[in-house]
Design a protein around this motif. Structure first.
Motif, mmCIF file in Angstrom:
data_model
loop_
_atom_site.group_PDB
_atom_site.id
_atom_site.type_symbol
_atom_site.label_atom_id
_atom_site.label_comp_id
_atom_site.label_asym_id
_atom_site.label_seq_id
_atom_site.Cartn_x
_atom_site.Cartn_y
_atom_site.Cartn_z
ATOM 1 N N PRO A 83 5.257 7.041 -4.314
ATOM 2 C CA PRO A 83 3.890 7.578 -3.552
ATOM 3 C C PRO A 83 3.857 8.851 -2.998
ATOM 4 N N VAL A 84 2.874 9.755 -3.150
ATOM 5 C CA VAL A 84 2.753 10.969 -2.645
ATOM 6 C C VAL A 84 1.791 11.221 -1.663
ATOM 7 N N VAL A 85 0.945 10.186 -1.211
ATOM 8 C CA VAL A 85 -0.296 10.419 -0.564
ATOM 9 C C VAL A 85 -0.689 9.101 -0.054
ATOM 10 N N GLU A 86 -1.081 9.143 1.291
ATOM 11 C CA GLU A 86 -1.607 8.154 2.179
ATOM 12 C C GLU A 86 -3.144 8.350 2.280
ATOM 13 N N GLN A 87 -4.024 7.573 2.353
ATOM 14 C CA GLN A 87 -5.532 7.846 2.916
ATOM 15 C C GLN A 87 -5.725 7.006 3.800
ATOM 16 N N PRO A 88 -5.593 7.580 5.099
ATOM 17 C CA PRO A 88 -5.908 6.605 6.101
ATOM 18 C C PRO A 88 -7.242 7.336 6.795
#
Length: 322
Positions: free
Chosen positions: A177-182
């Protein structure tokens, strides 16, 4: 428009992006959606965010119709979907989760609804306690190798689970994974600023943050009650109203404390709150969820106000909110 790298990967996203949560297929119809997406793209927005569960798939269908109608060059924008909750109101066990079966089938369904050949970003919408992380990582890797997904990430995963996904990917030579959406805003900071702090340098994670205005609290719109057309009054979002107003006593009052600072700077509360989010170097893009053209234009105008938010002002804003 400004553009920022998505963490340490090569993808550059517009500082502001446009999302469909709550609005598309509910507050926003086809003609409005077309105008909003056209304005966003014209102003340099290159990332349009969606999810299988938004209005039970209708939000993706609407966005797909509009993107096909506008005929933007496919290489001029990015589009996302999210998987976990399912695209039907009462999903059967195989119609939700992060199992290999649902991750892959949900991707195919999203491609059809969005009318695209691949997803630029594909998020695991929440952690799944019933599916081994290794299974989910392998399913995402398969989609990446097939060219149906370019980058994948997580949304509201605990840092420990994200680290486990990276360990599995490294050990098995799989796409990580390269991104987190918080969620991230002046009233909700802990996860992005503290819990995820080790992830940015160690794994190169980027963030595509949602609810930068705390569902409207930081615009001042709830100072005198909840307007009839507000998202907190939308059927099916009673949980959001309870979370923001009923359980979060004092949040409206805390949000209003930035009003004098915004007035002093000659900006709106909205623009000050958005500029504050953009000041965080670990924020790759700020998701906007406007339902009206003037609202979206006003939010995008924040970029012209960024110089006013220097370190001293940022410190005053944070001290005011607490």
């Amino acid at each position: 428009m400004q553009y920022r790298r998505l963490g340490q990967c090569g993808l550059q996203l517009s500082a502001f992006s446009f999302g469909a949560w709550v609005t598309f297929g509910r507050q926003v119809g086809r003609s409005q959606a077309r105008e909003l997406i056209a304005l966003a793209h014209d102003r340099g927005v290159n990332f349009f965010d969606n999810a299988e569960t938004y209005n039970a798939g209708a939000a993706e269908e609407l966005m797909g119709d509009v993107l096909a109608d506008l005929r933007f060059p496919r290489d001029s924008y990015c589009v996302s979907s999210k998987v976990y909750f399912g695209a039907v109101t009462d999903p059967k066990p195989t119609q939700r989760s992060l199992s290999r079966k649902h991750v892959i089938e949900a991707c195919h369904q999203a491609l059809q609804r969005l009318k695209v050949d691949y997803l630029d970003l594909y998020f695991c919408h929440r952690p799944d306690p019933d599916t081994p992380i290794a299974e989910t990582v392998a399913a995402m890797d398969l989609l990446v190798r097939q060219g149906k997904v370019l980058y994948w990430g997580t949304s509201e995963w605990p840092a420990e689970a994200i680290e486990q996904a990276h360990r599995i990917a490294r050990e098995q030579h799989l796409a990580a994974p390269v991104v987190e959406q918080p969620q991230y805003n002046l009233l909700h900071r802990e996860r992005v600023e503290r819990e995820y702090a080790p992830l940015y340098d160690t794994y190169g994670m980027g963030t595509t943050i949602w609810s930068p205005l705390a569902s409207g609290l930081l615009t001042g719109k709830y100072r005198d009650g909840v307007p009839s057309d507000a998202r907190l009054n939308q059927p099916g979002y009673e949980w959001l109203r309870e979370e923001l107003l009923d359980k979060g006593k004092g949040r409206v009052e805390r949000a209003q404390r930035i009003a004098p600072i915004a007035e002093e700077l000659g900006v709106s509360m909205t623009q000050l709150a958005l500029a504050w989010c953009l000041a965080n170097p670990h924020v790759s893009t700020v998701l906007l969820g406007a339902s009206k053209l003037d609202q979206l234009a006003h939010n995008l105008d924040t970029l012209d106000k960024l110089p006013a938010l220097d370190a001293a002002v940022k410190q005053r804003v944070e001290a005011a909110v607490g």
